[in-house]
Design a protein around this motif. Sequence first.
Motif, PDB file in Angstrom:
ATOM      1  N   ASN A 492       8.519  -7.501  46.266  1.00 59.81           N
ATOM      2  CA  ASN A 492       8.402  -8.909  46.646  1.00 59.81           C
ATOM      3  C   ASN A 492       7.136  -9.462  46.013  1.00 59.81           C
ATOM      4  O   ASN A 492       6.041  -8.941  46.261  1.00 59.81           O
ATOM      5  CB  ASN A 492       8.348  -9.072  48.161  1.00 59.81           C
ATOM      6  N   TYR A 493       7.297 -10.473  45.168  1.00 55.79           N
ATOM      7  CA  TYR A 493       6.137 -11.181  44.628  1.00 55.79           C
ATOM      8  C   TYR A 493       6.129 -12.572  45.254  1.00 55.79           C
ATOM      9  O   TYR A 493       6.954 -13.418  44.925  1.00 55.79           O
ATOM     10  CB  TYR A 493       6.213 -11.283  43.111  1.00 55.79           C
ATOM     11  N   LYS A 494       5.254 -12.772  46.224  1.00 55.53           N
ATOM     12  CA  LYS A 494       5.226 -13.998  47.019  1.00 55.53           C
ATOM     13  C   LYS A 494       6.598 -14.217  47.646  1.00 55.53           C
ATOM     14  O   LYS A 494       7.019 -13.460  48.500  1.00 55.53           O
ATOM     15  CB  LYS A 494       4.765 -15.177  46.153  1.00 55.53           C
ATOM     16  N   ASP A 495       7.368 -15.213  47.186  1.00 56.15           N
ATOM     17  CA  ASP A 495       8.689 -15.471  47.772  1.00 56.15           C
ATOM     18  C   ASP A 495       9.820 -15.104  46.819  1.00 56.15           C
ATOM     19  O   ASP A 495      10.946 -15.574  46.972  1.00 56.15           O
ATOM     20  CB  ASP A 495       8.811 -16.940  48.164  1.00 56.15           C
ATOM     21  N   GLU A 496       9.555 -14.232  45.827  1.00 55.66           N
ATOM     22  CA  GLU A 496      10.575 -13.818  44.875  1.00 55.66           C
ATOM     23  C   GLU A 496      10.771 -12.312  44.918  1.00 55.66           C
ATOM     24  O   GLU A 496       9.855 -11.557  45.219  1.00 55.66           O
ATOM     25  CB  GLU A 496      10.191 -14.248  43.451  1.00 55.66           C
ATOM     26  N   SER A 497      12.006 -11.892  44.592  1.00 53.86           N
ATOM     27  CA  SER A 497      12.342 -10.468  44.558  1.00 53.86           C
ATOM     28  C   SER A 497      12.399  -9.974  43.122  1.00 53.86           C
ATOM     29  O   SER A 497      12.880 -10.680  42.236  1.00 53.86           O
ATOM     30  CB  SER A 497      13.689 -10.209  45.237  1.00 53.86           C
ATOM     31  N   VAL A 498      11.909  -8.762  42.902  1.00 53.35           N
ATOM     32  CA  VAL A 498      11.985  -8.107  41.606  1.00 53.35           C
ATOM     33  C   VAL A 498      12.485  -6.686  41.836  1.00 53.35           C
ATOM     34  O   VAL A 498      11.923  -5.961  42.665  1.00 53.35           O
ATOM     35  CB  VAL A 498      10.618  -8.070  40.888  1.00 53.35           C
ATOM     36  N   LEU A 499      13.544  -6.292  41.129  1.00 52.31           N
ATOM     37  CA  LEU A 499      14.123  -4.961  41.291  1.00 52.31           C
ATOM     38  C   LEU A 499      13.777  -4.099  40.088  1.00 52.31           C
ATOM     39  O   LEU A 499      14.050  -4.461  38.939  1.00 52.31           O
ATOM     40  CB  LEU A 499      15.646  -5.060  41.447  1.00 52.31           C
ATOM     41  N   LEU A 500      13.163  -2.922  40.350  1.00 49.91           N
ATOM     42  CA  LEU A 500      12.818  -1.958  39.316  1.00 49.91           C
ATOM     43  C   LEU A 500      13.744  -0.753  39.410  1.00 49.91           C
ATOM     44  O   LEU A 500      14.156  -0.363  40.513  1.00 49.91           O
ATOM     45  CB  LEU A 500      11.364  -1.486  39.472  1.00 49.91           C
ATOM     46  N   SER A 501      14.062  -0.164  38.264  1.00 49.12           N
ATOM     47  CA  SER A 501      14.909   1.024  38.240  1.00 49.12           C
ATOM     48  C   SER A 501      14.382   2.004  37.199  1.00 49.12           C
ATOM     49  O   SER A 501      13.828   1.606  36.180  1.00 49.12           O
ATOM     50  CB  SER A 501      16.364   0.644  37.921  1.00 49.12           C
ATOM     51  N   PHE A 502      14.566   3.296  37.460  1.00 49.72           N
ATOM     52  CA  PHE A 502      14.188   4.331  36.502  1.00 49.72           C
ATOM     53  C   PHE A 502      15.000   5.587  36.812  1.00 49.72           C
ATOM     54  O   PHE A 502      15.492   5.779  37.926  1.00 49.72           O
ATOM     55  CB  PHE A 502      12.684   4.625  36.528  1.00 49.72           C
ATOM     56  N   GLY A 503      15.150   6.431  35.789  1.00 48.54           N
ATOM     57  CA  GLY A 503      16.001   7.612  35.901  1.00 48.54           C
ATOM     58  C   GLY A 503      17.047   7.598  34.802  1.00 48.54           C
ATOM     59  O   GLY A 503      16.819   7.097  33.704  1.00 48.54           O
ATOM     60  N   THR A 504      18.230   8.097  35.087  1.00 50.20           N
ATOM     61  CA  THR A 504      19.298   8.096  34.095  1.00 50.20           C
ATOM     62  C   THR A 504      20.118   6.811  34.210  1.00 50.20           C
ATOM     63  O   THR A 504      20.322   6.278  35.296  1.00 50.20           O
ATOM     64  CB  THR A 504      20.215   9.321  34.259  1.00 50.20           C
ATOM     65  N   GLY A 505      20.574   6.329  33.051  1.00 48.55           N
ATOM     66  CA  GLY A 505      21.404   5.131  33.013  1.00 48.55           C
ATOM     67  C   GLY A 505      22.563   5.305  32.065  1.00 48.55           C
ATOM     68  O   GLY A 505      23.059   4.335  31.499  1.00 48.55           O
ATOM     69  N   LEU A 506      23.025   6.546  31.910  1.00 50.77           N
ATOM     70  CA  LEU A 506      24.088   6.831  30.954  1.00 50.77           C
ATOM     71  C   LEU A 506      25.395   6.157  31.355  1.00 50.77           C
ATOM     72  O   LEU A 506      26.229   5.867  30.498  1.00 50.77           O
ATOM     73  CB  LEU A 506      24.284   8.345  30.835  1.00 50.77           C
ATOM     74  N   LYS A 507      25.569   5.902  32.642  1.00 47.90           N
ATOM     75  CA  LYS A 507      26.771   5.223  33.130  1.00 47.90           C
ATOM     76  C   LYS A 507      26.487   3.783  33.549  1.00 47.90           C
ATOM     77  O   LYS A 507      27.313   3.145  34.195  1.00 47.90           O
ATOM     78  CB  LYS A 507      27.367   6.003  34.299  1.00 47.90           C
ATOM     79  N   GLY A 508      25.314   3.285  33.166  1.00 48.99           N
ATOM     80  CA  GLY A 508      24.969   1.897  33.465  1.00 48.99           C
ATOM     81  C   GLY A 508      24.267   1.701  34.781  1.00 48.99           C
ATOM     82  O   GLY A 508      24.010   0.562  35.179  1.00 48.99           O
TER      83      GLY A 508
END
Length: 658
Positions: A492-508
């Motif tokens: 959460n940045y103030k009143d906004e959402s930010v989604l982070l991802s990491f790991g494998t993404g071979l299937k999207g």
Amino acid sequence: MIRRVVATKPWMAVCRQRIGGGVRLYSKIDEFNKSKTSYNYGHNFLSLEELEPTLDPETTKKKLERQLEEEAELQERIDINSIIENDPRLQLLVPNSPEYKEELHRLNQEYQQQQKKQKSRFEFNERMKGVALGVLLLFSIISGHQIFMNYQYLKTSVLADYLYKIDENKHSNVSDPDKNKKKLENMMANVTSQLTPENIGNLKPSLTTPGLYIAGATRSKFPFRMPFFDGMLFNDVQVSGDYLVAVTDSGRVYQYQHGMAEPEQTHFPSKIQKCQISRDFVYFLTTKGEILYTPKLDKNIEYDSHKSRNYFGLLKTNQYGKLALDESILQFSAGESHLLMLSKSGKLYVSNTSSLPENYGQYGLPSFSPYSNPDIPVNKPFELTLLNNEIVNNKGTKVLVPRKFHGIGTGKFHNIAVDSGDNVWTWGKNTYGECGVDINYKTDCQPLPKRILTKDDYKRICRNVVPRTGRPEDFSVAKVHACNETSFVQLNYKDESVLLSFGTGLKGQLGINRYLHVCSQPQIVKTIQGLTEYNEKLGEITPINIKAISGSGDHVFVTLDNVGSNKDVLVFGDNEFGQFGNGKNVKSSKPIQLPKLIEPEEVVSNRDNSVLTKRLTDINNYRLLLLDGVKVNGKNIEQVVVAGQDASLIYYKPKAKN
């Protein structure tokens, strides 16, 4: 020595020459002359100039170069003098007069200054040419290296329009069968195959009849109801392949496996509020904060049954087990062979859930390191003491204080947790970077918890999506989550959402519009970030934040917190078993929207399914919207979407009061 020359013919001469003991004959006088040797008796050289190149060739070379330079200088001087003497300013003066000499001197100085400027300009231009050539050479080397390393990707990108070009006119308008005949026919055949008599008979109006929809695994590619649960509300429902566990709003528990006639109820003395499915056991969280467990219906496993006393004080053996915990549990999450628990006081506990566990360090204790091959007790909780405490410096004195956590998540063999200072910790398997640690032979397993993200890291990662004036203090972690080998952090940045991802993404399953095998550095899911809508109540544009994340297996659902009673749903990742519920098996690395649920009247009034097929294809106008805060049968409810292993669920839940 020549002996004799005899001319036998006018045009030919025959010469004899004695060589050694024999005589050599020549047929022509020219050949004889060529063979003669000339001797200069008493002659060495004609002059010193003739001898000098032989005695000292280097001196002769320098002398010639000096002579050429003098001649060039003389020629230049002659040219300079001719240029100066022809200057118009000297034409009016008397030659050799003082005025003439003074003007001649001034012109000479002026000419020399011009020559110096021209020489400086020439040298500068030559230097710039050298610099430009150096930059060009460096750029060529870097470009060549990048092209060599990314040749296949660049080749595919450049030739994609030629090799895989799709005519937009053939698929952009689904309302025109002539332009979309093949696609429409295929989709119609797919819909018809899914609309079996059983599925059609189970259809109920989604706006008036609560229940449970399921898609994927051994079932349909579209969400269809399980008639047993019609009219029920749920606290929690989980699915893993063909295995389903449901907890109703009254606390009753039902378990179901594909092939059973109907779900089987499991009785507990306490009211259940949440459930989790592991490899061998199913775990339940009671309203008292206790963790109970039973083997899965298809597992014949011996376990320590919980014993209690009845109203008469007699000892009773129950058909379930209970984890021996000293604290009440607030959250819990199950992996393939472990269970991670968060107590109400903010402490973390871990337990082994399999008699034959695959140990990748997911237990987080030094004594359970995978390198020592330990024997880990089953269903015995252990406190993560090193993680639950930290050493701080208090006025020069080191003090041990408790570290508190407020969010957890588990993947197949790894864990992720966030503490009260919004620091993210991970441990367990890191083969694909799911622990957020760079890959090498030392970090393939992360047996001890490691802090991987702090508020300073959030500011660095989000530098391109938040204002430059943003401070690390403006960031907070709302939730952490994990799939099989992928991790997620909702900021959460103030009143906004930010989604982070990491790991494998071979299937999207990273959701970043790219298919990556390994990604240890957190990436922003940009499709979800920065969404806005018009808020009629406030009369202004407001951001659309994330309401909930549900991910399991290799696909993820993101429910958006839209204004009003309808919430958008986005999905990304694997769709091999139709777990998206859109009637297809195509995976997606970018969050996409889904078609709305099929209603009974759409099937009854449309025998050939053509209208229904067009509606299912038109996602823009008929997308899936989850109910939120809507009254059904006098109760305030909300719809919840859940991602499971190769399957998905939509169920109805009582809306919690704010």
